[in-house]
Design a protein around this motif. Structure first.
Motif, PDB file in Angstrom:
ATOM      1  N   ILE A  52       4.975  -3.975   2.462  1.00 44.30           N
ATOM      2  CA  ILE A  52       5.703  -3.344   1.362  1.00 44.30           C
ATOM      3  C   ILE A  52       5.036  -1.992   1.093  1.00 44.30           C
ATOM      4  CG2 ILE A  52       6.495  -3.533  -1.024  1.00 44.30           C
ATOM      5  CD1 ILE A  52       6.238  -6.563  -0.784  1.00 44.30           C
ATOM      6  N   VAL A  53       5.728  -0.927   1.458  1.00 45.86           N
ATOM      7  CA  VAL A  53       5.189   0.421   1.262  1.00 45.86           C
ATOM      8  C   VAL A  53       5.667   0.945  -0.087  1.00 45.86           C
ATOM      9  CG1 VAL A  53       5.022   2.761   2.186  1.00 45.86           C
ATOM     10  CG2 VAL A  53       5.161   0.822   3.746  1.00 45.86           C
ATOM     11  N   THR A  54       4.715   1.472  -0.857  1.00 43.68           N
ATOM     12  CA  THR A  54       5.019   1.861  -2.228  1.00 43.68           C
ATOM     13  C   THR A  54       4.341   3.176  -2.576  1.00 43.68           C
ATOM     14  OG1 THR A  54       5.051   1.023  -4.504  1.00 43.68           O
ATOM     15  CG2 THR A  54       3.070   0.549  -3.208  1.00 43.68           C
ATOM     16  N   SER A  55       4.276   3.470  -3.857  1.00 38.95           N
ATOM     17  CA  SER A  55       3.696   4.719  -4.343  1.00 38.95           C
ATOM     18  C   SER A  55       2.217   4.521  -4.690  1.00 38.95           C
ATOM     19  CB  SER A  55       4.462   5.189  -5.588  1.00 38.95           C
ATOM     20  OG  SER A  55       3.962   6.410  -6.058  1.00 38.95           O
ATOM     21  N   PHE A  72       0.837  -1.199   0.000  1.00 37.68           N
ATOM     22  CA  PHE A  72       0.000   0.000   0.000  1.00 37.68           C
ATOM     23  C   PHE A  72       0.875   1.253   0.000  1.00 37.68           C
ATOM     24  CE2 PHE A  72       1.010  -0.498   4.436  1.00 37.68           C
ATOM     25  CZ  PHE A  72       1.047   0.791   4.964  1.00 37.68           C
ATOM     26  N   GLY A  73       0.252   2.370  -0.313  1.00 41.18           N
ATOM     27  CA  GLY A  73       0.886   3.679  -0.236  1.00 41.18           C
ATOM     28  C   GLY A  73      -0.148   4.676   0.211  1.00 41.18           C
ATOM     29  N   ALA A  74       0.079   5.956  -0.072  1.00 42.48           N
ATOM     30  CA  ALA A  74      -0.905   6.991   0.263  1.00 42.48           C
ATOM     31  C   ALA A  74      -0.865   8.056  -0.820  1.00 42.48           C
ATOM     32  CB  ALA A  74      -0.605   7.607   1.639  1.00 42.48           C
ATOM     33  N   GLY A  75      -2.015   8.626  -1.098  1.00 45.62           N
ATOM     34  CA  GLY A  75      -2.117   9.628  -2.146  1.00 45.62           C
ATOM     35  C   GLY A  75      -1.415  10.926  -1.790  1.00 45.62           C
ATOM     36  N   GLY A  76      -0.793  11.551  -2.781  1.00 42.26           N
ATOM     37  CA  GLY A  76      -0.157  12.845  -2.583  1.00 42.26           C
ATOM     38  C   GLY A  76      -1.168  13.973  -2.584  1.00 42.26           C
ATOM     39  N   ASP A  77      -0.796  15.100  -1.992  1.00 44.71           N
ATOM     40  CA  ASP A  77      -1.659  16.283  -1.911  1.00 44.71           C
ATOM     41  C   ASP A  77      -2.970  15.970  -1.214  1.00 44.71           C
ATOM     42  OD1 ASP A  77       0.293  17.666  -3.387  1.00 44.71           O
ATOM     43  OD2 ASP A  77      -0.618  17.049  -5.275  1.00 44.71           O
ATOM     44  N   ARG A  78      -2.917  15.064  -0.263  1.00 42.74           N
ATOM     45  CA  ARG A  78      -4.087  14.687   0.524  1.00 42.74           C
ATOM     46  C   ARG A  78      -3.701  14.680   1.996  1.00 42.74           C
ATOM     47  NH1 ARG A  78      -5.765  15.660  -3.820  1.00 42.74           N
ATOM     48  NH2 ARG A  78      -7.269  14.492  -5.104  1.00 42.74           N
ATOM     49  N   ASP A  79      -4.619  14.301   2.853  1.00 41.40           N
ATOM     50  CA  ASP A  79      -4.436  14.290   4.299  1.00 41.40           C
ATOM     51  C   ASP A  79      -3.129  13.601   4.707  1.00 41.40           C
ATOM     52  OD1 ASP A  79      -4.696  14.125   7.051  1.00 41.40           O
ATOM     53  OD2 ASP A  79      -6.331  12.668   7.008  1.00 41.40           O
ATOM     54  N   PRO A  85       0.982   9.799  -6.308  1.00 38.01           N
ATOM     55  CA  PRO A  85       1.729  10.830  -5.578  1.00 38.01           C
ATOM     56  C   PRO A  85       1.370  12.258  -5.983  1.00 38.01           C
ATOM     57  CG  PRO A  85       3.128   9.758  -7.207  1.00 38.01           C
ATOM     58  CD  PRO A  85       1.863   8.957  -7.141  1.00 38.01           C
ATOM     59  N   ARG A  86       0.781  12.422  -7.163  1.00 38.11           N
ATOM     60  CA  ARG A  86       0.429  13.740  -7.678  1.00 38.11           C
ATOM     61  C   ARG A  86       1.671  14.641  -7.681  1.00 38.11           C
ATOM     62  NH1 ARG A  86      -3.952  11.807  -4.710  1.00 38.11           N
ATOM     63  NH2 ARG A  86      -5.806  11.455  -5.994  1.00 38.11           N
ATOM     64  N   PHE A  87       1.605  15.791  -7.015  1.00 41.97           N
ATOM     65  CA  PHE A  87       2.732  16.728  -7.066  1.00 41.97           C
ATOM     66  C   PHE A  87       3.687  16.569  -5.879  1.00 41.97           C
ATOM     67  CE2 PHE A  87      -0.326  18.662  -9.919  1.00 41.97           C
ATOM     68  CZ  PHE A  87       0.480  19.134 -10.950  1.00 41.97           C
ATOM     69  N   GLU A  88       3.482  15.550  -5.050  1.00 42.73           N
ATOM     70  CA  GLU A  88       4.379  15.310  -3.919  1.00 42.73           C
ATOM     71  C   GLU A  88       5.471  14.318  -4.305  1.00 42.73           C
ATOM     72  OE1 GLU A  88       3.406  15.085   0.338  1.00 42.73           O
ATOM     73  OE2 GLU A  88       1.315  15.045  -0.321  1.00 42.73           O
ATOM     74  N   ASP A  89       6.578  14.372  -3.564  1.00 42.04           N
ATOM     75  CA  ASP A  89       7.674  13.429  -3.732  1.00 42.04           C
ATOM     76  C   ASP A  89       7.240  12.079  -3.150  1.00 42.04           C
ATOM     77  OD1 ASP A  89       9.967  11.939  -3.722  1.00 42.04           O
ATOM     78  OD2 ASP A  89      11.115  13.299  -2.428  1.00 42.04           O
ATOM     79  N   PRO A  90       7.198  11.017  -3.953  1.00 49.40           N
ATOM     80  CA  PRO A  90       6.775   9.696  -3.443  1.00 49.40           C
ATOM     81  C   PRO A  90       7.595   9.231  -2.244  1.00 49.40           C
ATOM     82  CG  PRO A  90       6.924   9.655  -5.834  1.00 49.40           C
ATOM     83  CD  PRO A  90       7.498  10.968  -5.395  1.00 49.40           C
ATOM     84  N   ASP A  91       8.895   9.518  -2.262  1.00 47.64           N
ATOM     85  CA  ASP A  91       9.754   9.105  -1.142  1.00 47.64           C
ATOM     86  C   ASP A  91       9.341   9.796   0.152  1.00 47.64           C
ATOM     87  OD1 ASP A  91      11.481   7.309  -2.547  1.00 47.64           O
ATOM     88  OD2 ASP A  91      12.461   9.036  -3.452  1.00 47.64           O
ATOM     89  N   SER A  92       8.903  11.047   0.051  1.00 47.82           N
ATOM     90  CA  SER A  92       8.467  11.786   1.236  1.00 47.82           C
ATOM     91  C   SER A  92       7.170  11.202   1.795  1.00 47.82           C
ATOM     92  CB  SER A  92       8.263  13.263   0.865  1.00 47.82           C
ATOM     93  OG  SER A  92       7.763  13.982   1.966  1.00 47.82           O
ATOM     94  N   ILE A  93       6.259  10.816   0.909  1.00 50.51           N
ATOM     95  CA  ILE A  93       5.001  10.196   1.344  1.00 50.51           C
ATOM     96  C   ILE A  93       5.287   8.872   2.053  1.00 50.51           C
ATOM     97  CG2 ILE A  93       2.820   9.179   0.564  1.00 50.51           C
ATOM     98  CD1 ILE A  93       2.935  11.116  -1.833  1.00 50.51           C
ATOM     99  N   ILE A  94       6.170   8.068   1.456  1.00 54.89           N
ATOM    100  CA  ILE A  94       6.541   6.775   2.037  1.00 54.89           C
ATOM    101  C   ILE A  94       7.182   6.972   3.409  1.00 54.89           C
ATOM    102  CG2 ILE A  94       8.150   4.831   1.797  1.00 54.89           C
ATOM    103  CD1 ILE A  94       7.549   4.959  -1.245  1.00 54.89           C
TER     104      ILE A  94
END
Length: 427
Positions: A344-347, A318-325, A350-359
């Motif tokens: 396994i944490v993934t993308s 799983f991951g989490a959407g960018g530009d969201r909560d 991500p929209r306009f966010e850095d995927p690595d930062s979300i992870i």
């Protein structure tokens, strides 16, 4: 958007107007009223009054709101009504359907006012007796459902979501509950303690607390088997859908159909067996190894999926959407850490966010780093999960967050990516 009916042309676009068209004023376009006048429009109507211009009396509108379960509950109501011989339309996250035919593809969960009315008119023209629609919190707050009279309003649950828009959980709760404040017919999940509603014309359903439709027993042997009572009489239904949360969804659908038709509950329960579920919602892609794709993208949604497989060794992607909560990200990590053997944490969009930062935000909630693998490439993450899943017959691979979405949103581009198709490449 234009709606043409009764020899009148309604539009919510100030650039489409002329002297003969009618400009429909809503919360979204009120600022363009002067533009419409400058473009020659002389006829105006507020969206809340549009129903006075159109005859919608021949169709019953059922609206389903809630954080989780809207899509499955709406689809189950649609399926049961069709099986009982009614003509039905369905509008929601997966598109717009009339009598088992897909009319439009993916759209907003709840469109703007004029498109809602256009869809309802089209359903009436096709002879539909019911119009089943998902109602999002955005649609409630933005008054996109303004002017619609609901035969039945259904609440599935209220948990954390869309706080990038609503800012606080209390604001989100208040918006959801505002949908239930009138005296129209309502069906409420009695086990959701955040639900506040006008009790007039309200019935309830649940597993834990006393309710109008109350589950008394269930088992997951050869599918899902449920016994429930209405007042003092017992009923039962069987489904291939998995998970306790799907008991809630199907019970809500059964109760809804009971409330809007004259069919017996026995007939309604019998029709449940023909509902195969919704693509991307607890969808079994493979049984050896067991691989399931689900749309769960909130901490509570993930928890409900995980708890359905307590008897299994869970491998999750799983991951989490960018530009969201952002605050929900470590909570998602914590839930996964509590239930999964391998994470396994993934993308995920991500929209306009850095995927690595979300992870990185997600991983803050995962204390046991021995469980954790980070793989930013979602395709590769799915491949790794399936390879791990093949090692033990008790494993289950849960791929969460995107369901049947056929794309990955990077910046403002939708790039092709289907979790289901990626699974099928590696089994």
């Amino acid at each position: 958007m234009q709606l043409i009916t009764n020899e009148k042309v309604y539009t919510d676009n100030s650039r489409e107007v002329d002297k003969d068209s009618i400009f429909v004023i809503s919360k979204q376009n009120a600022e363009f009223l002067e533009d419409a006048k400058r473009n020659g429009c002389k006829n105006f109507i507020e969206a809340k009054n549009l129903k006075k211009e159109l005859d919608l009396s021949s169709i019953k509108i059922i609206g389903i709101t809630g954080t989780n379960g809207k899509t499955t509950t709406a689809a189950a109501i649609y399926s049961i009504l069709l099986d009982l011989g009614y003509k039905v339309a369905l509008q929601g996250t997966r598109g717009f359907f009339i009598n088992d035919e897909k009319i439009e593809d993916y759209t907003l969960t709840t469109p703007v006012q004029l498109r809602n009315f256009a869809h309802i008119i089209k359903a009436i023209e096709k002879g539909c007796q019911f119009f089943v629609m998902e109602v999002s919190s955005h649609a409630i707050e933005q008054k996109r459902i303004e002017g619609l009279d609901f035969e039945l309003k259904v609440l599935t649950n209220i948990t954390r979501d869309h706080l990038d828009y609503h800012k606080t959980i209390q604001e989100y709760i208040n918006v959801k509950n505002s949908f239930l404040s009138d005296e129209s017919k309502k069906l409420i999940n009695k086990d959701d303690l955040k639900a506040k509603f006008n009790t007039k014309n309200a019935l309830t359903y649940g597993l834990e607390n006393p309710a109008t439709y109350k589950v008394s027993a269930y088992s997951f042997t050869n599918g899902t088997n449920v016994m429930f009572s209405k007042i003092d009489k017992m009923y039962s239904f069987t489904s291939n859908l998995m998970g306790i949360f799907n008991i809630y969804n199907i019970l809500a659908a059964v109760a809804s159909v009971d409330m809007v038709t004259d069919n017996s509950l026995d007939e309604i329960c019998e029709a449940v067996e023909n509902f195969a579920g919704v693509s991307g919602r607890m969808e079994i892609i493979c049984s050896d190894p067991l691989v399931i794709v689900d749309f769960a993208h909130t901490p509570d949604g993930m928890k409900e999926v995980f708890e359905s497989f307590n008897h299994k060794d869970i491998i999750t992607v799983f991951g989490a959407g960018g530009d969201r909560d952002k605050k929900k990200r470590p909570l998602m990590g914590k839930v996964a850490s509590n239930y999964a053997k391998k994470i396994i944490v993934t993308s995920d969009n991500p929209r306009f966010e850095d995927p690595d930062s979300i992870i990185e935000d997600i991983c803050k909630g995962i204390k046991d780093k021995d469980k954790l693998t980070v793989e930013v490439n979602r395709k590769e993450a799915i491949k790794k999960a399936i390879e791990s899943g093949k090692k033990n017959p008790n494993n289950v691979v849960l791929i969460l967050g995107k369901g049947d979405e056929p794309y990955q949103i990077i910046y403002d581009k939708k790039l092709p990516l289907s979790d289901k198709e990626e699974v099928l490449k590696h089994i």
